[in-house]
Design an enzyme around this catalytic site. Structure first.
Site, PDB file in Angstrom:
ATOM      1  N   ASP A  67       3.235  -4.585  -1.860  1.00  0.00           N
ATOM      2  CA  ASP A  67       3.430  -3.667  -2.981  1.00  0.00           C
ATOM      3  C   ASP A  67       4.520  -2.634  -2.712  1.00  0.00           C
ATOM      4  O   ASP A  67       5.004  -2.500  -1.587  1.00  0.00           O
ATOM      5  CB  ASP A  67       2.097  -2.970  -3.332  1.00  0.00           C
ATOM      6  CG  ASP A  67       1.322  -2.512  -2.098  1.00  0.00           C
ATOM      7  OD1 ASP A  67       1.915  -2.448  -1.020  1.00  0.00           O
ATOM      8  OD2 ASP A  67       0.121  -2.217  -2.230  1.00  0.00           O
ATOM      9  N   ASN A 136     -11.791   2.490  -3.038  1.00  0.00           N
ATOM     10  CA  ASN A 136     -12.414   1.982  -4.272  1.00  0.00           C
ATOM     11  C   ASN A 136     -12.415   0.452  -4.298  1.00  0.00           C
ATOM     12  O   ASN A 136     -12.680  -0.157  -5.327  1.00  0.00           O
ATOM     13  CB  ASN A 136     -11.672   2.530  -5.506  1.00  0.00           C
ATOM     14  CG  ASN A 136     -10.206   2.128  -5.519  1.00  0.00           C
ATOM     15  OD1 ASN A 136      -9.742   1.399  -4.636  1.00  0.00           O
ATOM     16  ND2 ASN A 136      -9.470   2.587  -6.515  1.00  0.00           N
ATOM     17  N   HIS A 138      -9.754  -1.456  -3.664  1.00  0.00           N
ATOM     18  CA  HIS A 138      -8.489  -2.090  -4.053  1.00  0.00           C
ATOM     19  C   HIS A 138      -7.857  -2.831  -2.881  1.00  0.00           C
ATOM     20  O   HIS A 138      -8.068  -2.480  -1.717  1.00  0.00           O
ATOM     21  CB  HIS A 138      -7.530  -1.097  -4.714  1.00  0.00           C
ATOM     22  CG  HIS A 138      -6.856  -0.129  -3.804  1.00  0.00           C
ATOM     23  ND1 HIS A 138      -6.551   1.153  -4.198  1.00  0.00           N
ATOM     24  CD2 HIS A 138      -6.402  -0.230  -2.534  1.00  0.00           C
ATOM     25  CE1 HIS A 138      -5.940   1.783  -3.213  1.00  0.00           C
ATOM     26  NE2 HIS A 138      -5.838   0.961  -2.189  1.00  0.00           N
ATOM     27  N   GLU A 143      -6.288  -2.387  -8.619  1.00  0.00           N
ATOM     28  CA  GLU A 143      -7.329  -1.378  -8.768  1.00  0.00           C
ATOM     29  C   GLU A 143      -8.546  -1.966  -9.493  1.00  0.00           C
ATOM     30  O   GLU A 143      -8.434  -3.005 -10.142  1.00  0.00           O
ATOM     31  CB  GLU A 143      -6.775  -0.211  -9.611  1.00  0.00           C
ATOM     32  CG  GLU A 143      -5.530   0.444  -9.041  1.00  0.00           C
ATOM     33  CD  GLU A 143      -5.834   1.386  -7.879  1.00  0.00           C
ATOM     34  OE1 GLU A 143      -6.980   1.405  -7.395  1.00  0.00           O
ATOM     35  OE2 GLU A 143      -4.922   2.118  -7.468  1.00  0.00           O
TER      36      GLU A 143
HETATM   37  C1  F6R Z   1      -0.825  -0.896   1.236  1.00  0.00           C
HETATM   38  C2  F6R Z   1      -1.844  -1.305   0.294  1.00  0.00           C
HETATM   39  C3  F6R Z   1      -3.127  -0.580   0.109  1.00  0.00           C
HETATM   40  C4  F6R Z   1      -3.773  -0.103   1.406  1.00  0.00           C
HETATM   41  C5  F6R Z   1      -5.099   0.589   1.142  1.00  0.00           C
HETATM   42  C6  F6R Z   1      -5.712   1.143   2.414  1.00  0.00           C
HETATM   43  O1  F6R Z   1       0.300  -1.770   1.174  1.00  0.00           O
HETATM   44  O2  F6R Z   1      -1.598  -2.261  -0.361  1.00  0.00           O
HETATM   45  O3  F6R Z   1      -4.015  -1.420  -0.574  1.00  0.00           O
HETATM   46  O4  F6R Z   1      -3.961  -1.202   2.252  1.00  0.00           O
HETATM   47  O5  F6R Z   1      -4.896   1.641   0.244  1.00  0.00           O
HETATM   48  O6  F6R Z   1      -4.897   2.166   2.897  1.00  0.00           O
HETATM   49  P1  F6R Z   1      -5.156   2.862   4.296  1.00  0.00           P
HETATM   50  O7  F6R Z   1      -4.860   1.836   5.355  1.00  0.00           O
HETATM   51  O8  F6R Z   1      -4.172   3.995   4.347  1.00  0.00           O
HETATM   52  O9  F6R Z   1      -6.586   3.297   4.316  1.00  0.00           O
END
Ligand code: F6R
Length: 242
Positions: A67, A136, A138, A143
């Site tokens: 992303d 959440n 995701h 989302e």
């Molecule tokens: C990042 C991504 C997000 C993160 C998720 C967890 O490229 O796609 O889905 O993997 O938000 O983030 P952290 O590792 O910061 O808890």
């Protein structure tokens, strides 16, 4: 699903990096699907060490990131392009032309999403997709929603994601409101999936995502249907599963 329990963040990072290293060794021109966020930083450091020690060669590896924030340029230090170069690409011998990240500066969402899906198709799909897990549920920026999204698409970030990510920006107002992300179908199309989780704050969502009902309200729960998922977590993140 395989679950590998690590005693702490460093051990989680080492275990996850070993799985990626094995993929690179077994298939030197593999396609790695990569993630940003705080969880993978330690495993990227391990991969850099493996490269510096001469154990890993990324010269033929191709990468496709999950992303990118819409509206941020590559030079913006909060862009995922910048993150990947700082935390991994600049320290290993992957070729710039073999790295792929959605282009946040393209205003035409439909065109950019179609281009990115075509990039992944032309790569022959993803061999190993690395994922972090949002609080959440995701994955990527998929989302909670009423249905599972398919290919790459442009999403409006939820308040909870903006809240979680604001720590990286001067204020919540500076967090972009939209992002490009691989869709659930793209992620599910990867031949192998590696999910990394650490910390107590992830314990509830780990339990829900991997042992609760499969629902688009918890996007990661779809991974229960994938035939080759490995979850690597520290004790705190895995504390609510038996
Ligand atoms: C990042 C991504 C997000 C993160 C998720 C967890 O490229 O796609 O889905 O993997 O938000 O983030 P952290 O590792 O910061 O808890």
């Amino acid at each position: 699903m395989r679950i590998l329990k690590a005693k702490d963040y460093l051990e989680m990072s080492r275990k996850a990096a070993n799985l990626i290293a094995a993929q690179v060794i077994m298939k030197p021109d593999c396609v790695l699907g990569l993630a940003t966020g705080s969880t993978p930083i330690g495993l990227y450091q391990q991969l850099i060490q493996g490269y510096q020690q001469g154990d890993l060669d990324f010269s033929q590896v191709r990468t496709a990131n999950l992303d990118e924030y819409k509206g941020l340029t590559r030079e913006n230090d909060q862009s995922y392009y910048y993150f990947m170069h700082q935390n991994l690409f600049k320290s290993i011998n992957v070729k710039e032309e073999n790295t792929n990240i959605p282009d946040g500066t393209v205003a035409d969402s439909a065109a950019e999403c179609a281009r990115y899906d075509e990039v992944i198709r032309a790569l022959g799909g993803v061999d190993l997709q690395l994922l972090g897990l949002g609080h959440n549920g995701h994955i990527g920026f998929n989302e909670p929603a009423d249905s599972f999204a398919k290919g790459t698409h442009c999403v409006d970030l939820t308040e909870s994601t903006i809240e979680a990510n604001k720590r990286f920006f001067a204020s919540a107002d500076d967090v972009p409101r939209q992002a490009y992300t691989m869709g659930i179908q793209t992620i599910m199309g990867a031949r192998k999936i590696l999910v990394v989780v650490n910390g107590e704050a992830k314990a509830d969502i780990v339990q829900k995502a991997f042992f609760g009902p499969v629902t688009p309200q918890v996007p990661a729960s779809i991974l229960q249907f994938h035939p080759d998922v490995t979850l690597v977590g520290d004790e705190a993140a895995l504390s609510k599963i038996n």
